[in-house]
Design an enzyme around this catalytic site. Structure first.
Site, PDB file in Angstrom:
ATOM      1  N   GLY A  74     -23.247   3.651  -3.275  1.00 19.99           N
ATOM      2  CA  GLY A  74     -22.413   4.444  -4.071  1.00 19.99           C
ATOM      3  C   GLY A  74     -22.369   3.470  -5.422  1.00 19.99           C
ATOM      4  O   GLY A  74     -23.046   2.696  -5.723  1.00 19.99           O
ATOM      5  N   VAL A  99     -20.461   0.619  -5.669  1.00 23.18           N
ATOM      6  CA  VAL A  99     -20.729  -0.850  -5.318  1.00 23.18           C
ATOM      7  C   VAL A  99     -22.354  -1.155  -5.158  1.00 23.18           C
ATOM      8  O   VAL A  99     -22.885  -2.014  -5.505  1.00 23.18           O
ATOM      9  CB  VAL A  99     -19.762  -1.542  -4.509  1.00 23.18           C
ATOM     10  CG1 VAL A  99     -20.026  -3.112  -4.345  1.00 23.18           C
ATOM     11  CG2 VAL A  99     -18.443  -1.246  -4.760  1.00 23.18           C
ATOM     12  N   LYS A 154       0.775  -1.235  -0.136  1.00 23.13           N
ATOM     13  CA  LYS A 154      -0.122   0.011   0.143  1.00 23.13           C
ATOM     14  C   LYS A 154       0.934   1.375  -0.039  1.00 23.13           C
ATOM     15  O   LYS A 154       1.914   1.264   0.709  1.00 23.13           O
ATOM     16  CB  LYS A 154      -0.936   0.159   1.453  1.00 23.13           C
ATOM     17  CG  LYS A 154      -2.058   0.854   1.044  1.00 23.13           C
ATOM     18  CD  LYS A 154      -3.113   0.079   0.567  1.00 23.13           C
ATOM     19  CE  LYS A 154      -4.461   1.049   0.163  1.00 23.13           C
ATOM     20  NZ  LYS A 154      -5.665   0.094  -0.417  1.00 23.13           N
ATOM     21  N   GLY A 169     -25.615   1.984   1.876  1.00 22.33           N
ATOM     22  CA  GLY A 169     -24.389   2.763   1.156  1.00 22.33           C
ATOM     23  C   GLY A 169     -24.977   2.300  -0.396  1.00 22.33           C
ATOM     24  O   GLY A 169     -24.688   1.404  -0.679  1.00 22.33           O
TER      25      GLY A 169
HETATM   26  P1  NAD Z   1     -18.881   5.088  -2.625  1.00 17.57           P
HETATM   27  O1  NAD Z   1     -18.030   6.194  -2.028  1.00 17.57           O
HETATM   28  O2  NAD Z   1     -19.086   5.098  -4.084  1.00 17.57           O
HETATM   29  O3  NAD Z   1     -20.138   4.862  -2.128  1.00 17.57           O
HETATM   30  C1  NAD Z   1     -20.292   4.874  -0.763  1.00 17.57           C
HETATM   31  C2  NAD Z   1     -21.764   5.249  -0.453  1.00 17.57           C
HETATM   32  O4  NAD Z   1     -21.856   5.116   1.139  1.00 17.57           O
HETATM   33  C3  NAD Z   1     -22.149   6.810  -0.967  1.00 17.57           C
HETATM   34  O5  NAD Z   1     -23.303   6.831  -1.656  1.00 17.57           O
HETATM   35  C4  NAD Z   1     -22.384   7.589   0.601  1.00 17.57           C
HETATM   36  O6  NAD Z   1     -23.181   8.574   0.521  1.00 17.57           O
HETATM   37  C5  NAD Z   1     -22.781   6.166   1.480  1.00 17.57           C
HETATM   38  N1  NAD Z   1     -22.839   6.512   2.872  1.00 17.57           N
HETATM   39  C6  NAD Z   1     -21.696   6.810   3.426  1.00 17.57           C
HETATM   40  N2  NAD Z   1     -22.076   6.898   4.877  1.00 17.57           N
HETATM   41  C7  NAD Z   1     -23.003   6.198   4.965  1.00 17.57           C
HETATM   42  C8  NAD Z   1     -23.962   5.942   6.012  1.00 17.57           C
HETATM   43  N3  NAD Z   1     -23.722   6.060   7.576  1.00 17.57           N
HETATM   44  N4  NAD Z   1     -25.097   5.328   5.780  1.00 17.57           N
HETATM   45  C9  NAD Z   1     -25.548   5.091   4.778  1.00 17.57           C
HETATM   46  N5  NAD Z   1     -24.825   5.597   3.447  1.00 17.57           N
HETATM   47  C10 NAD Z   1     -23.655   6.119   4.006  1.00 17.57           C
HETATM   48  O7  NAD Z   1     -18.016   3.783  -2.487  1.00 17.57           O
HETATM   49  P2  NAD Z   1     -17.953   2.486  -3.314  1.00 17.57           P
HETATM   50  O8  NAD Z   1     -16.820   2.360  -4.135  1.00 17.57           O
HETATM   51  O9  NAD Z   1     -19.188   1.975  -3.499  1.00 17.57           O
HETATM   52  O10 NAD Z   1     -17.344   1.487  -2.065  1.00 17.57           O
HETATM   53  C11 NAD Z   1     -18.185   1.181  -0.913  1.00 17.57           C
HETATM   54  C12 NAD Z   1     -17.450   0.266   0.264  1.00 17.57           C
HETATM   55  O11 NAD Z   1     -16.817  -0.824  -0.694  1.00 17.57           O
HETATM   56  C13 NAD Z   1     -16.180   1.097   0.619  1.00 17.57           C
HETATM   57  O12 NAD Z   1     -16.020   0.694   2.105  1.00 17.57           O
HETATM   58  C14 NAD Z   1     -15.043   0.547  -0.089  1.00 17.57           C
HETATM   59  O13 NAD Z   1     -13.848   0.526   0.695  1.00 17.57           O
HETATM   60  C15 NAD Z   1     -15.443  -0.968  -0.368  1.00 17.57           C
HETATM   61  N6  NAD Z   1     -15.024  -1.505  -1.476  1.00 17.57           N
HETATM   62  C16 NAD Z   1     -15.266  -1.033  -2.517  1.00 17.57           C
HETATM   63  C17 NAD Z   1     -14.637  -1.333  -3.821  1.00 17.57           C
HETATM   64  C18 NAD Z   1     -14.819  -1.100  -5.183  1.00 17.57           C
HETATM   65  O14 NAD Z   1     -14.572  -1.548  -6.139  1.00 17.57           O
HETATM   66  N7  NAD Z   1     -15.159   0.248  -5.512  1.00 17.57           N
HETATM   67  C19 NAD Z   1     -13.683  -2.740  -3.881  1.00 17.57           C
HETATM   68  C20 NAD Z   1     -13.640  -3.488  -2.442  1.00 17.57           C
HETATM   69  C21 NAD Z   1     -14.249  -2.550  -1.196  1.00 17.57           C
END
Ligand code: NAD
Length: 357
Positions: free
Chosen positions: A186, A188, A84, A184
């Site tokens: 977003g 994913v 990392k 959440g």
């Molecule tokens: P993102 O930032 O696109 O989406 C996160 C969403 O969560 C946002 O819409 C935000 O408004 C919402 N949110 C934040 N706090 C909240 C709460 N307390 N209650 C409800 N909603 C809330 O992130 P992402 O890329 O979709 O990733 C989501 C999670 O998955 C993260 O923890 C990330 O580390 C993990 N992750 C993502 C990937 C990937 O490919 N994007 C891969 C592995 C792990």
């Protein structure tokens, strides 16, 4: 270096293989690259660009995250170790391209023992700047028929297939008619909802952004609850797809789901919270096993696989989770401890106390 290396003796983790402090005052670059292990291949893991009060805090985070990547990559059966980069967001104005070019030169100096990609606070454009100085970078724009670009749909697919497996184990059924609460929506979470809707699941959704929640609800026939209510929603499955540390000693008693399976990293605040889930009869699908679809896509981009190969590997996520559940039964361990034990074996670490991704 010696003081920083001693941070690795933190009880949550095992010592990294190498720690590279990086600094380029002209561009404002200051941070650290940690190689936790290279036994399975180059240490791969994204570059985090975030507010840290000092380099010590950034280094501590990098140790934890690099170890987590080693576990995730090993459990996804990737020929990669774990690493990392953590960079401090400068407090003064800075030229972003120059900073990431300087970072690219540092990655180049490691000669391929570290492979970087996007993470919190970095973008495809930043990785293109890194690319101007090194080939040891992924997370660039996708080229036709090749992996690349946004990894989130792959992460969502892996989580969906894992949820199918966990529900089959817990309830002996498929997802049709199951109620899934998604926290959440977003990158994913929104994809996951589409897959679940298609599979006939009932959805309860929440996001801090109410408009986003309403839009997903309309598209996926879901009902919206508030962010405070989603963890305690009446459902079969809870899917954390927002923040880490959502399961802790307080929240675990509010949970009504019998399965926890989501994309968020570090779902458990502590290992003891995973034990609490098991004691309450809740089946937990370990985060770094189920959310590896994104890193498989990133690995495929770096290693030159086809998109078809990435898809084949992501589609194995449910089987990999199934193997973790089997191991948990065999060793009489909760799944999070079984996953850690297996990951440590794959990395060549002695059994012991571990911190997951
Ligand atoms: P993102 O930032 O696109 O989406 C996160 C969403 O969560 C946002 O819409 C935000 O408004 C919402 N949110 C934040 N706090 C909240 C709460 N307390 N209650 C409800 N909603 C809330 O992130 P992402 O890329 O979709 O990733 C989501 C999670 O998955 C993260 O923890 C990330 O580390 C993990 N992750 C993502 C990937 C990937 O490919 N994007 C891969 C592995 C792990």
């Amino acid at each position: 270096m010696s003081e920083l290396t001693s941070l690795a003796a933190h009880p949550a983790g095992s010592p990294p293989k190498a720690v590279h402090m990086i600094s380029d005052p002209e561009s404002g670059l200051e941070g650290v690259i940690v190689l936790h292990s290279t036994r399975r291949g180059p240490a791969a893991g994204g570059c985090r660009f975030w507010h840290y009060p000092d380099i010590r805090a950034a280094t501590r985070d990098a140790f934890r995250l690099a170890e987590g990547m080693a576990y995730k990559n090993a459990m996804a059966d990737l020929p990669l170790g774990g690493g990392k980069a953590v960079l401090r967001l400068p407090s003064k104005p800075f030229d972003r391209s120059r900073l990431f070019e300087a970072f690219g030169r540092e990655v180049a100096r490691l000669g391929g023992s570290y492979v970087t990609a996007e993470d919190v606070g970095t973008s495809v454009a930043d990785m293109e700047d890194v690319r101007s100085h090194t080939d040891h970078v992924a997370g660039l724009s996708a080229r036709s028929g090749r992996p690349g670009g946004d990894p989130s749909p792959w992460t969502a697919l892996g989580v969906f297939l894992s949820m199918e497996e966990a529900v089959r184990r817990k309830f002996g059924s498929d997802l049709r008619g199951m109620t899934v609460a998604v926290q959440g929506l977003g990158h994913v979470g929104s994809h996951l909802c589409r897959l679940l809707d298609r599979a006939g699941a009932r959805l309860v959704v929440a996001d801090m952004r109410r408009d986003v929640a309403e839009a997903v609800a309309q598209e996926c026939h879901a009902s919206v609850v508030s962010p405070d209510a989603v963890l305690g929603a009446d459902c079969d499955v809870f899917a954390p797809c927002a923040l880490g540390a959502v399961i802790d000693a307080q929240s675990v008693v509010r949970l009504r789901a019998r399965v926890v399976c989501g994309a968020a990293n570090n779902v458990l605040a502590t290992d003891a919270d995973g034990d609490r889930l098991a004691e309450r009869g809740v089946l937990y699908a370990p985060d770094y096993v189920v959310n590896s679809g994104g890193i498989v896509n990133v690995a495929g981009e770096y290693l030159g696989w086809t998109q078809v190969e990435v898809e084949r590997r992501v589609k194995e996520t449910g089987q990999r989770l199934s193997a973790v559940f089997d191991l948990a039964d065999e060793r009489k361990l909760p799944p999070h401890r079984a996953a850690d034990a297996r990951a440590r074996e794959l990395i060549g670490l002695p059994p012991g106390r571990v911190k997951a991704a």
